[in-house]
Enzyme design. Structure first.
Site: not given
Ligand code: ATP
Ligand code: MG
Length: 140
Positions: A11, A51, A59, A87, A93, A104, A114, A117, A128
């Protein structure tokens, strides 16, 4: 467990801090192979549709803004049980909850910025990967 492919994004917070190589070193140390990789600057449309599952979350707007704030590196990773394995390498996350040694824990700035992805299922990995790569760009 079988050989799988998963999709990864390094990212903008990580490319900005010049951490592409450091993150790739962790990926490779885990045994996953980087079989496709390119650096791109996502458009708002690309980040928004990527997303889209989070469209209703508070957010979402900031997340799209963050993902388009600088270059990202999109990747295809291959290996044993690659979706779950990556993962694990990524960590939780929220970096505050991430295990020691994960990407992370070591590199993420915040729950949003973070650093990486990774696909959350084999089905989403295939979708994807197709979204960002043609078959001839993936060399396993
Ligand atoms: P990713 O999909 O990026 O691999 P993830 O699967 O661990 O991450 P998701 O719940 O899918 O987490 O959230 C997607 C992305 O949205 C997160 O990686 C982070 O960048 C952002 N995000 C998630 N929760 C929050 C939050 N509470 N506040 C701000 N940003 C958030
Ligand atoms: Mg995710």
């Amino acid at each position: 467990m079988a050989q799988q492919r998963t999709f990864s994004i390094i990212k903008p917070d990580a490319t900005r801090r010049n951490l592409t190589g450091a993150i790739n070193a962790k990926i490779e140390a885990s045994g996953l192979r980087i079989i496709a990789q390119k650096r791109i600057h996502m458009t708002e449309d690309q980040a928004g549709s990527f997303y889209a599952v989070h469209k209703e979350r508070p957010f979402y707007g900031e997340l799209v803004e963050f993902m388009t704030s600088g270059p990202v590196v999109v990747q295809v990773l291959e290996g044993e049980d690659a979706v779950a394995a990556y993962r694990g390498v990524m960590g939780a996350t929220n970096p505050a909850d991430a295990d020691e040694g994960t990407i992370r824990k070591e590199f993420a700035e915040s729950i949003e910025a973070n650093s990486v992805h990774g696909s959350d299922s084999l089905e989403n990995a295939e979708i994807e990967i197709k979204h960002f790569f043609t078959e001839d760009e993936i060399v396993g």
